[in-house]
Design a protein around this motif. Structure first.
Motif, PDB file in Angstrom:
ATOM      1  N   ASP A   1     -20.278 -15.606  -1.628  1.00 39.42           N
ATOM      2  CA  ASP A   1     -21.650 -14.825  -2.114  1.00 39.42           C
ATOM      3  C   ASP A   1     -21.840 -15.001  -3.593  1.00 39.42           C
ATOM      4  O   ASP A   1     -22.035 -13.843  -4.340  1.00 39.42           O
ATOM      5  N   ARG A   2     -21.463 -15.945  -4.260  1.00 43.30           N
ATOM      6  CA  ARG A   2     -21.548 -16.269  -5.627  1.00 43.30           C
ATOM      7  C   ARG A   2     -20.613 -15.558  -6.379  1.00 43.30           C
ATOM      8  O   ARG A   2     -20.736 -15.175  -7.460  1.00 43.30           O
ATOM      9  N   GLN A   3     -19.791 -14.648  -5.813  1.00 41.22           N
ATOM     10  CA  GLN A   3     -18.592 -14.001  -6.608  1.00 41.22           C
ATOM     11  C   GLN A   3     -17.441 -14.808  -6.571  1.00 41.22           C
ATOM     12  O   GLN A   3     -17.072 -15.537  -5.538  1.00 41.22           O
ATOM     13  N   THR A   4     -16.576 -15.001  -7.711  1.00 41.14           N
ATOM     14  CA  THR A   4     -15.549 -15.513  -7.697  1.00 41.14           C
ATOM     15  C   THR A   4     -14.534 -14.859  -7.327  1.00 41.14           C
ATOM     16  O   THR A   4     -14.178 -13.572  -7.584  1.00 41.14           O
ATOM     17  N   LEU A   5     -13.345 -15.572  -6.768  1.00 45.69           N
ATOM     18  CA  LEU A   5     -12.125 -14.823  -6.197  1.00 45.69           C
ATOM     19  C   LEU A   5     -11.276 -14.493  -7.347  1.00 45.69           C
ATOM     20  O   LEU A   5     -10.434 -15.482  -7.722  1.00 45.69           O
ATOM     21  N   SER A   6     -11.472 -13.431  -8.151  1.00 53.83           N
ATOM     22  CA  SER A   6     -10.518 -13.583  -9.444  1.00 53.83           C
ATOM     23  C   SER A   6     -10.178 -11.721  -9.717  1.00 53.83           C
ATOM     24  O   SER A   6     -10.863 -11.046  -9.439  1.00 53.83           O
ATOM     25  N   PHE A   7      -9.075 -11.672 -10.198  1.00 52.60           N
ATOM     26  CA  PHE A   7      -8.719 -10.312 -10.842  1.00 52.60           C
ATOM     27  C   PHE A   7      -7.550 -10.396 -11.655  1.00 52.60           C
ATOM     28  O   PHE A   7      -7.269 -11.340 -12.061  1.00 52.60           O
ATOM     29  N   THR A   8      -7.403  -9.231 -12.183  1.00 52.90           N
ATOM     30  CA  THR A   8      -6.271  -9.057 -13.383  1.00 52.90           C
ATOM     31  C   THR A   8      -4.985  -8.442 -12.756  1.00 52.90           C
ATOM     32  O   THR A   8      -5.091  -7.603 -11.889  1.00 52.90           O
ATOM     33  N   LEU A   9      -4.035  -8.974 -13.056  1.00 54.21           N
ATOM     34  CA  LEU A   9      -2.600  -8.780 -12.519  1.00 54.21           C
ATOM     35  C   LEU A   9      -1.905  -8.098 -13.868  1.00 54.21           C
ATOM     36  O   LEU A   9      -1.543  -8.772 -14.851  1.00 54.21           O
ATOM     37  N   SER A  10      -1.787  -6.528 -13.892  1.00 53.92           N
ATOM     38  CA  SER A  10      -0.968  -5.811 -14.895  1.00 53.92           C
ATOM     39  C   SER A  10       0.344  -5.782 -14.867  1.00 53.92           C
ATOM     40  O   SER A  10       0.846  -5.745 -13.547  1.00 53.92           O
TER      41      SER A  10
END
Length: 551
Positions: A366-375
């Protein structure tokens, strides 16, 4: 009728220190080295392993933990009884207890301490654990303390009753909200009942302590205790090999460099620490919308070659976590499902979840990238390395992960207070009772102020944990273990966290030191609370003794 349950400790027979061979050795001192200082010595506020371990040199609890089997043993309390329904614990204090300033210890000090733990304004990291169990604390007489519990609690004795007691006469005029900024436990102002008495604390340099002459468990073996903070692992190694230090927790690299040393024995031991990836499951947050899908979480797990990762990061000083209870726990189990790297299945799960590869080989939906921040935190190189390996493994699936390393205080605040994270690499240290780790990470109560940071709402698991906690009788342990195995199976199936490893630790000990035996329920360093059982070998023993056997 109530049942008496307090066991007795064997008589103390501390060795007597005598001159050692090495002229540089502190013959009248036991010197430890480490790379981190305590943040506070106030037991109400301790929240990290170093602070906890050093605090126990100066403060005692009602009970302590037997280092061999993790059972409760008398400390400030000489005995206790438990009501038939498991809701009332009555402790009888030892007679003639004294604080290190020679004032009398009474039941009022115990009630005062637990009421501080229970005061929200004091901001104790133990608040949620204690509040969920203790309803009230009463003092029928100066030597009697009575706890009324909200629910029967199997880990009450071995966990909550071990918390350090602080002096009412010193803290009565300090507002709970001001406790963290007061000088008590943060400077030389430390009045306790432990085996040692603080004489000097130079922040990030050293802690010096003399024996507490009022200590209720007997004369300590070493007439001085010193903890020296050093800047690097190399400095720790050098202090040990030159005889300037007697022992220290050592990294895998230092362990290797000390192999074959004539006067140093490296003692590996299992710990209760689980290293894991925490995941944001709160759908009110952007990352939660992605990671709340169990298939996405399973894909993340299947992308990881945890065997290779553990070998790379820990150099053999850890095992892959195929459950959530560490090896020393009586509830440990390699439960199903088990995960080993399977990139094809990981890709299939992501495809099924609607995350497909675009022309740039990145997963989108849905035009969203599968991305996130790993802290993670900068003070732990192993966690930073795990974070980088996870990022690289997930990139092979088309997932874009950014690693963010922060100072410990910032990272801890993000995970435990603001919950402003996507995912993180952290560790959780349990103890001799499995409820500490399982409820601490997975109970619904732990969402508010505990470590269920990702907001995993599982009523089935919560029910299993509640039932396990209610089985407080020793003969019910097998029934409890079955319940914890079910909890672990549910966790591994749903993956609210991604378990990585169960770490081992190691302590390097000089041959000058006698009676040194680390154990798993020391939480890495708790054996220092038993410092009165240590001694220093005499010069003849140092010259002729064979190295201490490894456990």
């Amino acid at each position: 009728p109530p049942s008496a349950v307090a066991p007795t400790l064997p008589p103390l027979t501390p060795a007597i220190p005598t001159p050692a061979v090495n002229p540089n050795a502190p013959t009248q001192s036991l010197t430890e080295v480490g790379t981190a200082d305590a943040r506070t010595l106030n037991p109400i506020l301790v929240a990290d392993p170093v602070s906890d371990a050093l605090s126990r040199l100066f403060f005692s609890g009602l009970v302590t933990v037997n280092p061999k089997d993790g059972t409760a043993a008398p400390d400030l309390a000489e005995s206790w009884t438990i009501s038939a329904d498991g809701l009332t614990y009555t402790f009888k204090l030892r007679p003639n207890l004294q604080w290190s300033d020679n004032q009398a210890v009474t039941a009022d000090d115990v009630a005062f301490s637990y009421n501080l733990y229970l005061n929200r304004d004091a901001s104790s990291p133990h608040y949620s654990t204690i509040y969920s169990v203790i309803e009230s604390v009463g003092t029928p007489d100066p030597r009697t303390v009575r706890f009324k519990l909200r629910v029967a609690s199997a880990p009450f004795l071995s966990s909550i009753a071990t918390y350090g007691i602080v002096p009412q006469h010193t803290l009565i005029n300090i507002q709970p909200a001001d406790l963290a900024t007061s000088d008590f436990g943060n400077t030389g102002n430390v009045i306790g009942t432990g085996p040692y008495r603080l004489t000097k604390w130079l922040r990030n340099e050293r802690i010096d302590a003399d024996p507490n002459t009022a200590y209720h468990l007997g004369k300590v073996a070493a007439p001085r205790y010193t903890y020296v903070v050093l800047p690097t692992d190399d400095a720790v190694r050098d202090a040990l090999t030159t005889g300037k230090a007697d022992f220290g927790i050592v990294s895998a690299a230092v362990q290797k460099s000390l192999a074959g040393s004539a006067n140093i024995t490296v003692m590996p031991y299992d710990t209760y620490e689980l290293t894991y990836v925490g995941l944001q499951l709160d759908t009110a947050r952007p990352a939660g919308k992605i990671l709340s899908n169990p298939d996405v979480r399973r894909a993340l797990m299947l992308a990881l070659d945890r065997d290779a990762m553990v070998k790379d990061v820990r150099a053999g000083s850890a095992s892959v976590a195929d459950g959530t209870e560490p090896p020393p726990s009586w509830a440990t189990a390699a439960v199903d499902p088990k995960y080993r790297q399977n990139l094809a299945e990981a890709r299939r799960l992501l495809d099924t979840a609607g995350w497909v590869l675009n022309s740039e080989n990145v997963r989108v939906k849905d035009r969203q990238t599968l991305s996130f921040t790993l802290s993670t935190n900068t003070s732990d190189p192993a966690r930073e390395k795990y974070a980088a390996l996870c990022r690289d493994a997930w990139a092979k699936l088309g997932i874009v992960v950014t690693v963010s390393s922060e100072k410990w205080a910032t990272f801890r605040d993000r995970v435990t207070r603001t919950r402003d994270f996507d995912a993180f690499v952290a560790g959780y240290i349990g103890d001799g009772d499995p409820d500490t780790l399982e409820s601490g990470l997975f109970s619904i109560d732990a969402i508010k102020t505990g470590f269920n940071a990702g907001r995993w709402l599982n009523t089935e698991v919560d029910g299993l944990l509640g039932k396990a906690r209610s089985l407080y009788k020793p003969e019910q342990r097998d029934e409890r273990k079955d319940l914890y195995i079910k909890v672990q199976s549910r966790v591994m199936a749903d993956l609210p966290i991604l378990p990585l490893d169960f770490s081992r630790s190691a302590v390097a000990v000089s041959s000058r030191v006698a009676n040194f035996a680390p154990s798993a329920n020391d939480l890495g360093m708790r054996y220092r609370a038993l410092a009165y059982t240590w001694g220093v070998n005499d010069s003849q023993a140092v010259a002729t003794a064979a190295p201490t056997k490894k456990p």
